[in-house]
Design an enzyme around this catalytic site. Structure first.
Site: not given
Lengths: 103, 465
Positions: B394-396
């Site tokens: 997600n964040d990446v």
């Protein structure tokens, strides 16, 4: 003037840090997990200290407090040595190249 | 019984073999040989140690017994452990090295004659300092790794535990270690030695509890580094070259990995150590209340999109590890390849919970390592790719890292999945990732959300291809 042996050991230490620095940068990122498990295994070479501690007997009693700590350290380090190298081996065996035709 | 000079040479050889063990990891082909060098180095070091002890008492039987017991436990763990549990395992192993260092230091303190360090109450100053440092770092490694283990295992909540004045407490405790070592050196009193070790255990706990789940890759690498420095400290005490070399190698290896992980998140090492990142507090604040439209689909839609693509990039993340979806994923890729679709994998440096975590899981699922690419090598390819299949990451992938300087993840290098023609997100819900930041990709026109367990969804897609 004589050089203290400590300085020699210290030199080895510093040079090893540099060796470690260059060697580790050349490790491919996909093998970073095996790198951690293998460094973990080799740092268990601390077992040499544990063996000396366990075998030392000044009074003839092989179960003095210092020996017991030695024995305990042997167990811990042995778990690490066998566990660390074997799990690394297991991981490395999984890394395979493409075998089949490309598409 | 062999001479001290000869044994020193052998210790040097085993040190060199350890260097070669790490060198072997520069490519998967040479890595197995490297591991063999490591084992050889260890065998040499242990054998030589036995040979240097002059009168082998009956204690040797116990030494061998304990060696076998420990070895059997280690081997059992190594064969049984699932690959997804590797981060916990490594954390657990670090704790053992730490504790072993503490025990050896205690033993040397109680019986200094055995190591030629003087006699109790009259230990050489340099040795005393060395063993204190070894014991302190070892103790911090032990308790810190235990906390990391509990967090990774899920026994303890992964969210950071913070309290007021935390850094101040840590600072005071840190200083007190040095004060205690000072008094230990001047008085040789046992009580200072024990209190120093006790405080070190406490520091280890306090150091790791404020660090959140997403920062675990840094923590594990850092503890890896500590275990090395502890070993080096003991190496100085024992005047053992193999230990000094190994300690330095492991110490710098862990430090480099911590650096790489921090860089992968664009965060300074200190901000990670000070902790408090990725907690519930940020999650609450950052969430936008207005409901934005989201396109969600099912396995059939996803299979349709994938089948009609000519190139696909898979972006795995921690969610894939949790769902154990790597085997299902590989089946899906096989099915796609049969349809002449080009598939590759993109791995972000901090994907998962430890350095290289995703690579190991993909390797376990028989994905050839030359299909798996690092961020820098594949990032330009997203623009020419039809579908990005994001599974458990997600964040990446969050473009906010490039656009919004206010965001906590601003500046973090990301995988440019947004440049793909379409993006498939396998995720259980719309919840933000560990950094507590909403991912704007979820609301894009060309994004299709697949809300399901990663493994189940992947299996369903396979059926539909």
């Amino acid at each position: 003037m004589e050089i203290d042996p400590f300085i020699f050991r210290f030199s080895i230490f510093i040079l090893s840090i540099f060796v470690g620095y260059y060697v580790v940068w050349s490790v491919t990122p996909s093998l970073h997990t095996p790198l951690m498990s293998v460094t973990n295994a080799i740092s268990s070479v601390i077992i040499v200290g544990a063996i000396i501690a366990a075998l030392a007997s000044s009074s003839g009693n092989i179960f003095e407090t210092s020996n017991i700590f030695g024995f305990l350290a042997i167990v811990l380090a042995a778990v690490n040595i066998f566990g660390g190298f074997l799990v690394t081996q297991r991981m490395l065996q999984m890394y395979k190249k493409k075998k089949k035709d490309k598409k | 019984m062999i001479s001290a000079n000869l044994s020193a040479i052998f210790y040097l050889i085993s040190g060199i073999l350890f260097i070669l063990a790490l060198r072997g990891l520069s490519s998967p082909e040479t890595s197995r040989q490297g591991n063999f060098f490591g084992i050889l180095g260890m065998i040499i070091a242990i054998t030589v140690t036995f040979l240097t002890v002059d009168n082998l008492s009956t204690a040797i039987n116990y030494v061998l017994l304990f060696l076998v017991i420990g070895g059997a436990i280690g081997a059992f763990i190594a064969f049984k452990i699932p690959m997804t549990a590797m981060p916990e395992l490594v954390a657990g192993f670090h704790s053992l090295v730490g504790l072993a260092a503490v025990f050896v230091a205690i033993s040397a303190f109680l019986n200094p004659q055995a190591f030629n360090l003087g006699s109790p109450g009259d230990i050489k100053l340099a040795s005393l300092i060395e063993m204190s440092i070894g014991a302190a770092v070892g103790a911090i490694t032990f308790s810190g790794s235990i906390i990391a283990f509990l967090k990774l295992r899920g026994i303890m909540s992964g969210s950071p535990i913070t309290f007021i004045g935390q850094h101040f407490v840590n600072l005071v405790l840190g200083i007190s270690i040095f004060v205690l070592i000072y008094y230990l050196c001047t008085t040789q009193s046992e009580s200072f030695f024990w209190s120093m070790i006790a405080i070190s255990f406490l520091i280890g706990v306090l150091l790791i509890i404020p660090i959140g789940g997403a920062d675990m890759p840094v923590v594990i690498s850092m503890l890896n580094s500590y275990s090395g420095w502890a070993a080096a400290g003991i190496g100085f005490t024992l005047e053992n070259t193999a230990l000094i070399i190994t300690g330095a190698l492991v110490g710098s290896s862990g430090a480099i990995l911590s650096y790489i992980m921090c860089k992968g998140m664009n965060r300074s090492f200190f901000s990670v150590i000070l902790g408090g990142f990725g907690g519930d507090s940020t999650t609450g604040k950052e969430k936008k209340k207005d409901q934005k439209p989201v396109k969600s689909g099912n396995a059939e839609d996803a299979a349709f999109l994938l089948k009609n693509a000519s190139s696909v990039i898979i972006v795995p993340g921690y969610g894939m590890a949790v769902a154990q979806a790597q085997h299902a994923l590989r089946e899906m890729v096989d099915a796609l390849k049969k349809n002449d679709i080009k598939v590759s994998y993109a791995v972000h440096p901090v994907a998962g919970r430890m350095p290289g975590h995703m690579n190991v899981l993909l390797a376990e699922a028989n994905v050839p390592y030359d299909e798996v690419f690092e961020l820098d090598d594949i990032n330009n390819d997203f623009a020419n790719t039809d579908v990005a299949f994001v599974i458990g990451a997600n964040d990446v992938t969050n473009p906010v890292a490039k656009t919004d300087p206010q965001s906590p993840i601003y500046g973090m290098p990301i995988l440019d999945v947004e440049k793909c023609k379409s993006v498939l997100f396998v995720k259980r819900s719309l919840s933000p990732g560990y950094a507590g930041v909403d991912n704007e990709l979820f609301y894009r026109e060309n994004t299709l959300m697949l809300f399901a367990d990663a493994k189940k969804m992947t299996e369903d897609i396979v059926k539909n291809i």
